[in-house]
Enzyme design. Sequence first.
Site, PDB file in Angstrom:
ATOM      1  N   ASP B  11       0.875  -1.176   0.000  1.00  0.00           N
ATOM      2  CA  ASP B  11       0.000   0.000   0.000  1.00  0.00           C
ATOM      3  C   ASP B  11       0.908   1.220   0.000  1.00  0.00           C
ATOM      4  OD1 ASP B  11      -2.148  -1.653   0.125  1.00  0.00           O
ATOM      5  OD2 ASP B  11      -2.663  -1.239   2.210  1.00  0.00           O
ATOM      6  N   ASP B 130     -14.033  -5.352  -2.461  1.00  0.00           N
ATOM      7  CA  ASP B 130     -13.926  -5.250  -0.999  1.00  0.00           C
ATOM      8  C   ASP B 130     -15.264  -5.632  -0.392  1.00  0.00           C
ATOM      9  OD1 ASP B 130     -11.365  -4.230  -1.296  1.00  0.00           O
ATOM     10  OD2 ASP B 130     -12.007  -2.134  -1.179  1.00  0.00           O
TER      11      ASP B 130
END
Lengths: 199, 251
Positions: B11, B130
Site C-alpha cells: 500500500d 472489498d
Amino acid sequence: MISNGPLIGLIRYGSGNLRSLENALHRLNVPTVVSDDPAKLGSVEKLIFPGVGEARSAMERLTDAGLLSWLRSTTQPFLGICLGMQLLFDRSTERETDCLGVLPGTITRFSSGKVPHMGWNTVEPTGDDPLWSGLPPNAYFYFVHSYFAPLGDFTIGRTEYGQGFSSAVRHGSRWGVQFHPEKSGADGLKLLRNFVERC
Amino acid sequence: MLTRRIIPCLDVKNGRTVKGTQFVDLRDAGDPVELAAQYAEGGADELVLLDISATLEGRSTFLSLVTRVAEAVMVPFTVGGGIAAIDDILRALDAGADKVSLNSAILRDPSLLEVCARRVGSQSVVAAIDVRRSGASWNVWTRSGTTATARDAVTWARETVERGAGEILLTSMDRDGTNDGYDLDLLRSVSDAVSVPVIASGGAGNADHLAAALTQGRADAVLAASIFHYGRLTIAQVKHTLAEKGIPVRR
C-alpha cells in the site's frame, strides 16, 4: 551506457506495451530498435515479436502495417512471445482467425480449469536447443493466456495445464514461447540472453 | 504444474509503503521500489501496488514509482487505487505495470470493464472487490471501504467476469489487517462462482492461513502485506510450509 551484442528489433504493431521487454533487454545491455517499418526491421540482426491483445485484431494490425508478407518470408532469427508465438500457426479459434501459417495446426481455447492459465508453470524441454542453454530442466516461467498451441514436431518445450501443450516451438530460425521471459525472473532473462547470443 | 502464487501487497501513500488495520491506522513500512525488489528476489510470484494517496501530487508520484518498479523487478505486478478511466489504465500499463485493478470505478460504471477488456485484454484487468459479511452473505463496499453498496459479492464477482475481468482480487474487510486468517467461506463461494483466478486478500497472519486459503478456500493466489513487511515471515518460509502441505509452489 555502452551497449554490446547484436541489434535486436522489437516489432511494434498497434498499441502494444513493450516496456517490460525493453527493460529486460536493457538489463542485458542489448541495443534495441522498436519499429513497425519492414525496411527498418529488415536491417536488424534478430527480431522479437511480442503478442498484444487477441488474435484477430493483431492480424488486422499486422496487415494494416504492411508487415504480413515480410513476417512470413524473413529469415532473420526471430522470437515470438505469447500471442506472437500463436500467430505463427495456421489459425486460431480466437475469433476464427487465419494466422501466419509458418507452423501447422490450430490454436484453441482451454476447456477446463480456470482460464486464463495464469501464473508460474514448469517447461519441460523436449530436446536440445540453444534456447535452453544453461537452464534447469524444469525451469519455471510466467504464463498468462487463454488459448494454447498443440504439440507437434515443432515442440521444443512442453507444459501441462489440464493437458499438455507447446510452451516453446521452433521452426528453422524462428522460435516461439508461450510464456513471458521478460516477466520470468532470472531464468527468463537467461532465456532472452540465449536468444540474443546463441540462436 | 501450475503453482499457486504468493503475492506481497504494497500500500503506497505519497511514495512510501504503509499498512493499516481495517483500512485505517497507517504505519510506515518502507521504500516501495526497494521493498518490491526485495520481494521479487525473495521469491514473490507477483506484486500488487495499491496507491492510497488522496492528492494529485501523490498520484503523479505513484506513476513514476510504477516506472521505477518495472525497471527494478522482473516479475509481473498489478497496480490499483484511484484508477477511474481508460486513460489511467493505459498510463499505468505504459509505465510498465502488467495488470490494473479496478474497484470503485467499475461499481460506478460497470461498462468500464468491457471498455478495458477490449482495449488492453482481460488478462490485464483485475476486478478488486472489498466485502464485508452481512448475515449469511457478503456486501460489496466502495470508496476504499467507507461506503456500502447494495451489491452481493458473489453476484458482483460473476458480473465482473462476464464483463471482461480476467482475475478477481477479493478482500475481506472484516479480516483485513487482523492476522486472524482469510474468510474461507467467502473465498470458496466466489472461487466456485467464477471461471477466472481468484486472489485471496485480508487476514493473513501465518503460513497456515495462506495454505487454508489455497486449499479450503480454493483460491488461486494469496495476497499478504503485514506478515511480510514487518519481517514476521519470509516468502521462502511461507513456500516451505505450503510445499510441506503438498501445495505446488515455485521455489
